[in-house]
Design a protein around this motif. Sequence first.
Motif, PDB file in Angstrom:
ATOM      1  N   ARG A 191       0.653  -0.838  -0.242  1.00 34.78           N
ATOM      2  CA  ARG A 191      -0.031   0.277   0.539  1.00 34.78           C
ATOM      3  C   ARG A 191       0.657   1.519   0.296  1.00 34.78           C
ATOM      4  O   ARG A 191       0.677   2.427  -0.958  1.00 34.78           O
ATOM      5  CB  ARG A 191      -1.295   0.056   0.867  1.00 34.78           C
ATOM      6  CG  ARG A 191      -1.769   1.030   1.014  1.00 34.78           C
ATOM      7  CD  ARG A 191      -2.962   1.223   0.040  1.00 34.78           C
ATOM      8  NE  ARG A 191      -3.520  -0.329  -0.130  1.00 34.78           N
ATOM      9  CZ  ARG A 191      -4.218  -0.644  -0.920  1.00 34.78           C
ATOM     10  NH1 ARG A 191      -3.672   0.043  -2.273  1.00 34.78           N
ATOM     11  NH2 ARG A 191      -4.044  -1.447  -1.741  1.00 34.78           N
ATOM     12  N   VAL A 192       1.782   1.592   0.923  1.00 33.93           N
ATOM     13  CA  VAL A 192       3.085   2.381   0.793  1.00 33.93           C
ATOM     14  C   VAL A 192       3.628   2.513  -0.610  1.00 33.93           C
ATOM     15  O   VAL A 192       3.827   3.553  -1.168  1.00 33.93           O
ATOM     16  CB  VAL A 192       4.078   2.238   1.904  1.00 33.93           C
ATOM     17  CG1 VAL A 192       5.367   3.331   1.434  1.00 33.93           C
ATOM     18  CG2 VAL A 192       3.537   2.751   3.120  1.00 33.93           C
ATOM     19  N   SER A 197       4.145   5.880  -5.798  1.00 31.09           N
ATOM     20  CA  SER A 197       4.610   5.784  -6.202  1.00 31.09           C
ATOM     21  C   SER A 197       3.818   7.137  -7.430  1.00 31.09           C
ATOM     22  O   SER A 197       4.494   7.064  -8.422  1.00 31.09           O
ATOM     23  CB  SER A 197       4.279   4.526  -6.713  1.00 31.09           C
ATOM     24  OG  SER A 197       4.552   3.493  -5.974  1.00 31.09           O
ATOM     25  N   TRP A 198       2.573   7.392  -6.652  1.00 34.52           N
ATOM     26  CA  TRP A 198       2.046   8.692  -7.742  1.00 34.52           C
ATOM     27  C   TRP A 198       2.476   9.394  -7.329  1.00 34.52           C
ATOM     28  O   TRP A 198       2.471  10.644  -8.542  1.00 34.52           O
ATOM     29  CB  TRP A 198       0.422   9.075  -6.917  1.00 34.52           C
ATOM     30  CG  TRP A 198      -0.492   7.939  -7.259  1.00 34.52           C
ATOM     31  CD1 TRP A 198      -0.961   6.926  -6.329  1.00 34.52           C
ATOM     32  CD2 TRP A 198      -1.383   7.541  -8.179  1.00 34.52           C
ATOM     33  NE1 TRP A 198      -1.631   5.888  -6.551  1.00 34.52           N
ATOM     34  CE2 TRP A 198      -2.826   7.082  -7.770  1.00 34.52           C
ATOM     35  CE3 TRP A 198      -1.288   8.211  -9.776  1.00 34.52           C
ATOM     36  CZ2 TRP A 198      -3.089   6.820  -8.872  1.00 34.52           C
ATOM     37  CZ3 TRP A 198      -2.157   8.331 -10.757  1.00 34.52           C
ATOM     38  CH2 TRP A 198      -3.438   6.740 -10.337  1.00 34.52           C
ATOM     39  N   HIS A 199       4.073   9.957  -6.709  1.00 38.56           N
ATOM     40  CA  HIS A 199       4.025  10.874  -6.462  1.00 38.56           C
ATOM     41  C   HIS A 199       5.894  10.582  -7.074  1.00 38.56           C
ATOM     42  O   HIS A 199       6.523  11.716  -7.240  1.00 38.56           O
ATOM     43  CB  HIS A 199       4.627  11.872  -4.907  1.00 38.56           C
ATOM     44  CG  HIS A 199       5.630  12.408  -4.733  1.00 38.56           C
ATOM     45  ND1 HIS A 199       5.505  13.314  -5.875  1.00 38.56           N
ATOM     46  CD2 HIS A 199       6.331  12.972  -4.387  1.00 38.56           C
ATOM     47  CE1 HIS A 199       5.855  15.253  -4.917  1.00 38.56           C
ATOM     48  NE2 HIS A 199       6.721  14.273  -4.122  1.00 38.56           N
ATOM     49  N   MET A 255       8.724  11.359 -12.988  1.00 42.83           N
ATOM     50  CA  MET A 255       7.625  11.319 -14.129  1.00 42.83           C
ATOM     51  C   MET A 255       6.307  11.845 -13.370  1.00 42.83           C
ATOM     52  O   MET A 255       5.227  12.044 -13.879  1.00 42.83           O
ATOM     53  CB  MET A 255       7.311  10.810 -15.448  1.00 42.83           C
ATOM     54  CG  MET A 255       8.275  10.772 -16.286  1.00 42.83           C
ATOM     55  SD  MET A 255       8.361  12.245 -16.963  1.00 42.83           S
ATOM     56  CE  MET A 255       6.148  12.387 -18.457  1.00 42.83           C
ATOM     57  N   GLY A 256       6.164  11.738 -11.831  1.00 41.79           N
ATOM     58  CA  GLY A 256       5.296  12.213 -11.408  1.00 41.79           C
ATOM     59  C   GLY A 256       4.463  12.716 -10.968  1.00 41.79           C
ATOM     60  O   GLY A 256       5.076  14.036 -10.859  1.00 41.79           O
ATOM     61  N   ASP A 263      -1.562  15.017   2.050  1.00 49.55           N
ATOM     62  CA  ASP A 263      -1.436  13.991   1.002  1.00 49.55           C
ATOM     63  C   ASP A 263      -0.099  13.469   1.716  1.00 49.55           C
ATOM     64  O   ASP A 263      -0.003  12.232   2.172  1.00 49.55           O
ATOM     65  CB  ASP A 263      -1.792  14.257  -0.656  1.00 49.55           C
ATOM     66  CG  ASP A 263      -3.239  14.694  -0.959  1.00 49.55           C
ATOM     67  OD1 ASP A 263      -3.466  13.988   0.121  1.00 49.55           O
ATOM     68  OD2 ASP A 263      -3.186  14.941  -1.863  1.00 49.55           O
ATOM     69  N   LEU A 264       1.583  13.927   1.345  1.00 51.43           N
ATOM     70  CA  LEU A 264       2.526  13.814   1.766  1.00 51.43           C
ATOM     71  C   LEU A 264       2.361  13.008   3.755  1.00 51.43           C
ATOM     72  O   LEU A 264       3.202  12.923   3.381  1.00 51.43           O
ATOM     73  CB  LEU A 264       3.605  15.257   1.344  1.00 51.43           C
ATOM     74  CG  LEU A 264       3.592  15.069   0.287  1.00 51.43           C
ATOM     75  CD1 LEU A 264       5.130  16.163   0.282  1.00 51.43           C
ATOM     76  CD2 LEU A 264       4.893  14.146  -0.636  1.00 51.43           C
ATOM     77  N   ILE A 265       1.533  14.277   4.179  1.00 51.04           N
ATOM     78  CA  ILE A 265       1.791  13.581   5.484  1.00 51.04           C
ATOM     79  C   ILE A 265       1.283  12.621   5.625  1.00 51.04           C
ATOM     80  O   ILE A 265       1.859  11.647   6.280  1.00 51.04           O
ATOM     81  CB  ILE A 265       0.998  14.680   6.278  1.00 51.04           C
ATOM     82  CG1 ILE A 265       2.194  16.167   6.560  1.00 51.04           C
ATOM     83  CG2 ILE A 265       0.491  14.644   8.314  1.00 51.04           C
ATOM     84  CD1 ILE A 265       1.466  17.287   6.834  1.00 51.04           C
TER      85      ILE A 265
END
Length: 533
Positions: A191-192, A197-199, A255-256, A263-265
Amino acid sequence: MALYFLYESSSGYALFQAQGLDEIGQNTEAVRNSVADLNRFGKVVQLTAFQPFESAIDGLNQCNSVSEGLMTNELRSFLELNLPKVKEGKKSKFSLGVAEPKLGSHISETTKITCQSGEFVLELLRGVRLHFDKFIKDLKPGDLEKAQLGLAHSYSRAKVKFNVNRVDSMVIQAIFLLDTLDKDINSFSMRVREWYSWHFPELVKIVNDNYLYARVAKLIEDKSKLSEEHMPALTKILGDEDKAKETVEAGKASMGQDLTPVDLINVQLFAQRVMDLAEYRKNLYDYLVTKMNDIAPNLASLIGEVVGARLISHAGSLTNLAKCPSSTLQILGAEKALFRALKTRGNTPKYGLIFHSSFIGRASAKNKGRMARYLANKCSIASRIDCFAERGTTVFGEKLREQVEERLEFYDKGVAPRKNIDVMKSAIETTQNKDVEMEEAQPVEASAKKSKKKKSKPEDAPAKAANGDALEDAKSEKKKDKRKKEQGHGAEEMDGINGDVAEQDGTAKKKKKKSKDEVAAASKTIKKRKSKE
């Protein structure tokens, strides 16, 4: 034939005699129907003798002996005293009904009294248990319940007594939790990876390990801020400088999509949770290793801590595993495949949980079944040694492991292994030598402690002597002060006395001088008279 039956109550032994069984019938159903009516049941069953227990400890000992099917000396004397005597060489004209068949067989072997234990006797004992307080007149209301509760607690406590260092339930819980943590950490790590991976999608190909990926994601946070300053920290985590450089370069050309701070937090918090779970999994594995070395050291040294713990948990306990034959231990964990094969009349499985052992993987395909059978045999021996040995040792497990290694060499190269009896003899010799060394080491330690005490005593003696000297000095100083004071007073008195004496001496001296002058004058006058004549 007269029928007596023994009832073991919480307060003592009771002996009853069944008379007039024709009134209620001698079948089980008739007795069952008459048990509820005390007037009817009391005419049939009469109390012959009752012997109370001396104390709670005595009651516990008697209860333990009865549960194990053993007749104690107190019970034997009670039966011989109250039952009709049986002549030697003749059969008894009565029978004794007991609830425990093992106890009945032991009584009959020891005292030659015929014992029986069936449904008929059990129903009679059930009626006695129901109306027992009515048969014993001296019992106060509530005494029987208190005795039952106290004996039940002490009996249960004695049965549950165990060595704290050899609790296999802790191993069972630990291995269950370890397997659950492996699944959870795996799913959370995926899940992580998917979330971060979107970022930063390029990081998945660079870092393959789940734990390291979570640590790197926690360190990088925002890929736009990734620079050469992060190189030392990335190198420390990944252990490879090239991968650290590749990560920095991939972050610059990633390219993310960008993520909001919120969201990062959330990604960082979840990555931290995964890291904490992985750390806890490591600590739990260390705990499992130490517990297995305490509970089943030979099994752990033979097949490994994790596989040994899985075998114990699947069997239910170390005792249950020790009771299993090697053929059962071989297919533990493959029950579904076994029953499917029996149902379809196919080939039965060759191995179960022991397939995870490294020995099965090292064996060739044609020898895997042989190796599994041989390894199950050695695991069965090791589990029995661990279960019933008084002292924990890894000697037997190491010797059995050597035997398995020799068997692998025999299958691969044809080298003949040692015989089992020779290996066990050498293991016993090594354990005996270790015991002798331990016994020799204990007196040495005791003598060393005594010598330390002896050495410490002379060191303490000067201090004590110094303290004593100080006290003596203080006392002597006080005495000196007293003496000085006394001498001062005495000196004053002596001065007065000396003054008086001096005055007296002066007068005496004057008198002596006067007497001398008179003598001289008299001598002169005598000389003058002689000269005149």
